[in-house]
Design a protein around this motif. Structure first.
Motif, PDB file in Angstrom:
ATOM      1  N   GLU A 235       0.830  -1.200   0.000  1.00 38.28           N
ATOM      2  CA  GLU A 235       0.000   0.000   0.000  1.00 38.28           C
ATOM      3  C   GLU A 235       0.868   1.256   0.000  1.00 38.28           C
ATOM      4  OE1 GLU A 235      -2.581   0.139   3.396  1.00 38.28           O
ATOM      5  OE2 GLU A 235      -0.928   0.147   4.826  1.00 38.28           O
ATOM      6  N   PHE A 236       0.394   2.274  -0.676  1.00 36.53           N
ATOM      7  CA  PHE A 236       1.019   3.599  -0.633  1.00 36.53           C
ATOM      8  C   PHE A 236       0.010   4.619  -1.145  1.00 36.53           C
ATOM      9  CE2 PHE A 236       1.756   4.304  -5.169  1.00 36.53           C
ATOM     10  CZ  PHE A 236       1.810   3.021  -5.700  1.00 36.53           C
ATOM     11  N   ASP A 237       0.257   5.866  -0.782  1.00 38.21           N
ATOM     12  CA  ASP A 237      -0.608   6.944  -1.249  1.00 38.21           C
ATOM     13  C   ASP A 237       0.074   7.615  -2.440  1.00 38.21           C
ATOM     14  OD1 ASP A 237      -2.087   9.163  -1.739  1.00 38.21           O
ATOM     15  OD2 ASP A 237      -2.207   9.838   0.340  1.00 38.21           O
ATOM     16  N   PRO A 238      -0.473   7.474  -3.642  1.00 39.95           N
ATOM     17  CA  PRO A 238       0.209   8.030  -4.820  1.00 39.95           C
ATOM     18  C   PRO A 238       0.384   9.540  -4.738  1.00 39.95           C
ATOM     19  CG  PRO A 238      -1.977   7.181  -5.391  1.00 39.95           C
ATOM     20  CD  PRO A 238      -1.707   6.771  -3.983  1.00 39.95           C
ATOM     21  N   GLU A 239      -0.411  10.192  -3.935  1.00 46.51           N
ATOM     22  CA  GLU A 239      -0.256  11.649  -3.812  1.00 46.51           C
ATOM     23  C   GLU A 239       1.021  12.010  -3.059  1.00 46.51           C
ATOM     24  OE1 GLU A 239      -3.493  14.144  -3.007  1.00 46.51           O
ATOM     25  OE2 GLU A 239      -4.968  12.838  -3.956  1.00 46.51           O
ATOM     26  N   ASP A 240       1.601  11.038  -2.356  1.00 46.30           N
ATOM     27  CA  ASP A 240       2.887  11.281  -1.690  1.00 46.30           C
ATOM     28  C   ASP A 240       4.068  11.037  -2.626  1.00 46.30           C
ATOM     29  OD1 ASP A 240       1.595  11.841   0.648  1.00 46.30           O
ATOM     30  OD2 ASP A 240       1.840   9.823   1.501  1.00 46.30           O
ATOM     31  N   CYS A 241       3.804  10.530  -3.805  1.00 47.01           N
ATOM     32  CA  CYS A 241       4.886  10.186  -4.739  1.00 47.01           C
ATOM     33  C   CYS A 241       5.283  11.419  -5.548  1.00 47.01           C
ATOM     34  CB  CYS A 241       4.441   9.102  -5.723  1.00 47.01           C
ATOM     35  SG  CYS A 241       3.939   7.579  -4.935  1.00 47.01           S
ATOM     36  N   PRO A 242       6.570  11.595  -5.814  1.00 50.75           N
ATOM     37  CA  PRO A 242       6.966  12.662  -6.742  1.00 50.75           C
ATOM     38  C   PRO A 242       6.323  12.398  -8.107  1.00 50.75           C
ATOM     39  CG  PRO A 242       8.874  11.724  -5.613  1.00 50.75           C
ATOM     40  CD  PRO A 242       7.717  10.836  -5.303  1.00 50.75           C
ATOM     41  N   PRO A 243       5.649  13.402  -8.696  1.00 55.82           N
ATOM     42  CA  PRO A 243       4.938  13.147  -9.958  1.00 55.82           C
ATOM     43  C   PRO A 243       5.850  12.680 -11.090  1.00 55.82           C
ATOM     44  CG  PRO A 243       4.314  15.268  -9.010  1.00 55.82           C
ATOM     45  CD  PRO A 243       5.445  14.755  -8.188  1.00 55.82           C
TER      46      PRO A 243
END
Ligand code: SF4
Ligand code: SF4
Length: 296
Positions: A131-139
């Motif tokens: 699991e991870f929150d894609p909004e925390d990923c560098p675009p």
């Protein structure tokens, strides 16, 4: 022998496609006819005794019903003895639907036993999801997680946001979507490739009450209990929770790592717990390491 089927096959559109896929999968294996090897034991047990038992492992955590149905269809035609799946109502139904379609194509095909996989301890790697929150990923991340996933369980798209009030809310981009939970089977590949350490593993234990209900179904034949071999109390709790429903299945498999001499003691203690209400066959799987949770 156990077969772990990843990456999953494409969706199958027609009986002709199913037959072609089945013949490729079967390759050197003859389709089993119901009633073979049934002098004393069911054909599935006779295969175990001969040493050529084949089990399709859909994955204890893999819950994509459409793929599970198609895998079950193809591997039933290929002659597997057992199909092992997640202990989930819709997944079990998908397995049985695949078997039913296979039987409608080749009526004499052997019906494999349907086995549900459960655990008594969340430390078993079969029972986890990334699991991870894609909004925390560098675009601008190159998304190695998406590329490495063997189950196509990660889907990420880059979207533009903002811009309506350009001065105070400038256009920027971000990643959306993420892990497709029903497809993640917890293999662990993505965990180590994230350069920003954004992915974590969420472990869980299958709900015993749900499992007990599943075992009452006439289309569930077997259960595989994964235990780490590190706590007899957890096994005992699970076993007692399953109650009388355990008597509805033909086979109880216990899967644990082989830790050497102490494993025998653990097996003896486990068997003492099961003995009083174990009516079906008993199978021990000393895998050594988890098979479908394949990156430990
Ligand atoms: S744990 Fe495995 S199956 Fe799940 S998302 Fe990561 S790579 Fe895919
Ligand atoms: S590799 Fe890590 S940072 Fe990059 S998209 Fe995947 S989870 Fe996000």
């Amino acid at each position: 022998m156990a077969v772990a089927p990843f990456p999953p096959p494409p969706l199958l559109a027609s009986h002709a496609a199913v037959r072609a896929a089945a013949s490729r999968v079967a390759a050197s294996r003859t389709i089993r006819v119901a009633g073979e090897d049934s002098h004393q034991h069911p054909p599935q047990v006779a295969a175990l005794r001969r040493g050529d038992w084949v089990k399709l492992i859909c994955g204890a955590s893999f819950e994509d019903a459409a793929d599970v149905r198609n895998l079950s269809l193809v591997y039933t035609l290929a002659g597997v003895d057992c199909i092992d799946c997640a202990a989930d109502k819709s997944v079990v139904s998908a397995v049985n639907e695949g078997i039913d379609v296979a039987a409608s194509i080749v009526p004499e095909v052997q019906r494999p036993w349907v086995m549900v996989s459960v655990n008594d301890d969340c430390r078993d790697l079969h029972f986890r999801k990334a699991e991870f929150d894609p909004e925390d990923c560098p675009p601008n991340c190159s998304k190695p997680c998406e590329k490495v996933c063997p189950a196509d369980a990660i889907s990420l798209k880059r979207v533009m946001v903002g811009g309506e009030h350009a001065q105070s809310d400038p256009i920027c981009d971000k990643l959306e979507d993420g892990v497709i939970m029903e497809r993640c089977y917890g293999c662990g590949r993505c965990l180590s490739v994230c350069p920003y350490d954004r992915i974590s593993a969420m472990s869980y234990v299958r709900d015993p009450a749900t499992t007990a209900e599943l075992l009452k179904r006439s289309d569930v034949d077997a259960i595989e209990i994964h235990t780490t071999g590190k706590g007899i109390g957890m096994f005992s709790t699970l076993w007692n929770s399953l109650g009388e429903s355990i008597n509805n299945v033909k086979l109880v498999a216990v899967s644990l790592p082989n830790a050497g001499a102490s494993t025998i003691d653990f097996m003896n203690a486990t068997y003492m717990i099961m003995k009083s209400n174990l009516e079906g066959y008993n199978l021990w799987q000393l895998d050594g390491r988890p098979m479908s949770g394949d990156i430990g």
